[in-house]
Design a protein around this motif. Structure first.
Motif, PDB file in Angstrom:
ATOM      1  N   GLY A 140       0.788  -1.221   0.000  1.00 12.87           N
ATOM      2  CA  GLY A 140       0.000   0.000   0.000  1.00 12.87           C
ATOM      3  C   GLY A 140       0.819   1.269   0.000  1.00 12.87           C
ATOM      4  N   GLY A 141       2.139   1.139   0.072  1.00 13.25           N
ATOM      5  CA  GLY A 141       2.993   2.320   0.100  1.00 13.25           C
ATOM      6  C   GLY A 141       2.777   3.113   1.381  1.00 13.25           C
ATOM      7  N   ASP A 142       2.689   4.417   1.255  1.00  8.71           N
ATOM      8  CA  ASP A 142       2.516   5.281   2.424  1.00  8.71           C
ATOM      9  C   ASP A 142       1.048   5.543   2.746  1.00  8.71           C
ATOM     10  OD1 ASP A 142       5.272   5.561   2.734  1.00  8.71           O
ATOM     11  OD2 ASP A 142       5.354   7.243   1.323  1.00  8.71           O
ATOM     12  N   ASP A 143       0.143   4.905   2.034  1.00 10.13           N
ATOM     13  CA  ASP A 143      -1.293   5.159   2.211  1.00 10.13           C
ATOM     14  C   ASP A 143      -1.907   4.070   3.087  1.00 10.13           C
ATOM     15  OD1 ASP A 143      -4.024   5.543   2.008  1.00 10.13           O
ATOM     16  OD2 ASP A 143      -3.953   6.102  -0.106  1.00 10.13           O
ATOM     17  N   PRO A 144      -2.305   4.383   4.328  1.00 12.23           N
ATOM     18  CA  PRO A 144      -2.882   3.349   5.198  1.00 12.23           C
ATOM     19  C   PRO A 144      -4.197   2.803   4.668  1.00 12.23           C
ATOM     20  CG  PRO A 144      -3.041   5.523   6.222  1.00 12.23           C
ATOM     21  CD  PRO A 144      -2.166   5.671   5.036  1.00 12.23           C
ATOM     22  N   ASP A 145      -4.966   3.628   3.937  1.00 10.32           N
ATOM     23  CA  ASP A 145      -6.208   3.127   3.351  1.00 10.32           C
ATOM     24  C   ASP A 145      -5.918   2.037   2.330  1.00 10.32           C
ATOM     25  OD1 ASP A 145      -7.500   4.992   4.881  1.00 10.32           O
ATOM     26  OD2 ASP A 145      -8.335   6.135   3.210  1.00 10.32           O
ATOM     27  N   GLU A 146      -4.869   2.222   1.531  1.00 12.79           N
ATOM     28  CA  GLU A 146      -4.519   1.225   0.525  1.00 12.79           C
ATOM     29  C   GLU A 146      -3.959  -0.044   1.171  1.00 12.79           C
ATOM     30  OE1 GLU A 146      -5.034   1.291  -3.002  1.00 12.79           O
ATOM     31  OE2 GLU A 146      -6.418   2.688  -2.032  1.00 12.79           O
ATOM     32  N   ALA A 147      -3.152   0.116   2.206  1.00 13.65           N
ATOM     33  CA  ALA A 147      -2.651  -1.057   2.923  1.00 13.65           C
ATOM     34  C   ALA A 147      -3.810  -1.873   3.487  1.00 13.65           C
ATOM     35  CB  ALA A 147      -1.709  -0.624   4.045  1.00 13.65           C
ATOM     36  N   ALA A 148      -4.806  -1.178   4.025  1.00 10.57           N
ATOM     37  CA  ALA A 148      -5.978  -1.856   4.573  1.00 10.57           C
ATOM     38  C   ALA A 148      -6.765  -2.566   3.478  1.00 10.57           C
ATOM     39  CB  ALA A 148      -6.863  -0.856   5.302  1.00 10.57           C
ATOM     40  N   ARG A 149      -6.827  -1.961   2.305  1.00 11.23           N
ATOM     41  CA  ARG A 149      -7.525  -2.573   1.168  1.00 11.23           C
ATOM     42  C   ARG A 149      -6.921  -3.947   0.843  1.00 11.23           C
ATOM     43  NH1 ARG A 149     -10.399  -0.508  -2.946  1.00 11.23           N
ATOM     44  NH2 ARG A 149      -9.956   1.624  -2.221  1.00 11.23           N
ATOM     45  N   TYR A 150      -5.592  -4.001   0.743  1.00 16.14           N
ATOM     46  CA  TYR A 150      -4.943  -5.269   0.417  1.00 16.14           C
ATOM     47  C   TYR A 150      -5.061  -6.265   1.567  1.00 16.14           C
ATOM     48  CZ  TYR A 150      -3.095  -2.693  -3.538  1.00 16.14           C
ATOM     49  OH  TYR A 150      -2.991  -1.952  -4.682  1.00 16.14           O
ATOM     50  N   ALA A 151      -5.065  -5.766   2.795  1.00 17.32           N
ATOM     51  CA  ALA A 151      -5.233  -6.659   3.946  1.00 17.32           C
ATOM     52  C   ALA A 151      -6.605  -7.311   3.931  1.00 17.32           C
ATOM     53  CB  ALA A 151      -5.036  -5.872   5.243  1.00 17.32           C
ATOM     54  N   ALA A 152      -7.641  -6.539   3.612  1.00 16.95           N
ATOM     55  CA  ALA A 152      -8.998  -7.082   3.592  1.00 16.95           C
ATOM     56  C   ALA A 152      -9.131  -8.190   2.549  1.00 16.95           C
ATOM     57  CB  ALA A 152      -9.999  -5.965   3.311  1.00 16.95           C
ATOM     58  N   ALA A 153      -8.559  -7.965   1.358  1.00 17.40           N
ATOM     59  CA  ALA A 153      -8.627  -8.982   0.312  1.00 17.40           C
ATOM     60  C   ALA A 153      -7.848 -10.235   0.712  1.00 17.40           C
ATOM     61  CB  ALA A 153      -8.088  -8.412  -0.997  1.00 17.40           C
ATOM     62  N   ARG A 154      -6.676 -10.037   1.310  1.00 14.76           N
ATOM     63  CA  ARG A 154      -5.859 -11.178   1.749  1.00 14.76           C
ATOM     64  C   ARG A 154      -6.580 -11.990   2.822  1.00 14.76           C
ATOM     65  NH1 ARG A 154      -3.273 -11.493   6.115  1.00 14.76           N
ATOM     66  NH2 ARG A 154      -3.125  -9.231   6.444  1.00 14.76           N
ATOM     67  N   GLU A 155      -7.185 -11.301   3.794  1.00 15.51           N
ATOM     68  CA  GLU A 155      -7.875 -11.995   4.873  1.00 15.51           C
ATOM     69  C   GLU A 155      -9.096 -12.755   4.353  1.00 15.51           C
ATOM     70  OE1 GLU A 155      -7.346 -12.484   8.059  1.00 15.51           O
ATOM     71  OE2 GLU A 155      -5.541 -11.276   8.346  1.00 15.51           O
ATOM     72  N   ALA A 156      -9.769 -12.220   3.339  1.00 13.25           N
ATOM     73  CA  ALA A 156     -10.909 -12.933   2.760  1.00 13.25           C
ATOM     74  C   ALA A 156     -10.455 -14.260   2.160  1.00 13.25           C
ATOM     75  CB  ALA A 156     -11.586 -12.068   1.699  1.00 13.25           C
TER      76      ALA A 156
END
Length: 239
Positions: free
Chosen positions: A54-70
């Motif tokens: 997600g780089g420096d964007d916490p919203d983007e990091a969270a986006r990838y985390a949600a997909a990974r956790e699914a």
């Protein structure tokens, strides 16, 4: 003692059902200290790989985390790029565990196979969004306030594509609730209320003070959302 706030993320997986818009809900292991036995959306902690992606964007990091956790918890792989941020919640002060949680929505194919991990997650069901709310209000399908509020928001839509398009145009609330024990029998003695910005009691926790009501409270094992005479925006659009 200060409790560290851990970043976490979850995704509301939607599909078009035969009767209505459906959502994937998973049940957490009853033995878990946090929300054990509750019905939730797939999700978990944001890890270092998510932050790197997600780089420096916490919203983007969270986006990838949600997909990974699914994928890890339910075997379902939503497209992270098409997921829509619905809301962000921070666990109230005073809780033993605190999370900074992003809630996304994503569409998956109607025939997507679900494979739960059998560890944190012990059960799952595809259920109509409106049916989930009705079941919860009947005292079944126990859930936390953010889950209930999210279902109320998504219940406005008829299809998954409509839900994603609508939520892209809806402001994303970022919520820090105030948790207050209930004493009023009319609001479920022995339970608690979560207060949101704009409630007359949000700063003091005095539930008896007169004024606007912006809160959720547990009554007969189900959540109720109140939004009365509030200048702050609601947590989801009201009719």
């Amino acid at each position: 003692m200060s409790v560290p706030i851990r970043p976490a993320s979850t995704v509301v997986l939607l599909r078009d059902g035969e009767q209505e818009l459906e959502v994937l809900m998973v049940r957490r292991n009853r033995a878990l200290a946090f929300a054990g036995g509750f019905w939730v959306f797939p999700g978990g902690a944001v890890d270092e790989a998510d932050r790197t992606r997600g780089g420096d964007d916490p919203d983007e990091a969270a986006r990838y985390a949600a997909a990974r956790e699914a994928e890890e918890e339910a075997g379902v792989s939503p497209d992270p790029e098409s997921m829509v941020l619905i809301s962000h919640w921070t666990t109230p002060v005073g809780e033993r565990k605190r999370f900074s949680t992003w809630i996304f929505a994503g569409e998956v194919a109607p025939d997507s196979e679900v494979v739960i991990d059998g560890s944190e997650i012990h059960d799952y069901q595809w259920i109509g969004v409106k049916q989930a709310l009705e079941t919860h209000r009947a005292g079944e399908l126990p859930m936390m306030p953010p889950t209930f509020i999210t279902l109320c928001a998504v219940a406005r839509y008829n299809t998954a594509s409509e839900a994603l398009a609508g939520e892209r145009e809806t402001p994303c609330p970022r919520v820090l609730p105030l948790l207050v024990p209930l004493k009023n029998k009319g609001e479920g003695e022995g339970g608690f209320a979560t207060l949101y910005p704009g409630d007359a009691a949000y700063e003091t926790g005095d539930l008896e003070v007169e004024g606007p009501r912006h809160r959720a409270f547990l009554s007969n094992a189900s959540w109720q959302y109140q939004y009365v005479d509030v200048t702050e925006p609601p947590l989801y659009p009201q009719d």
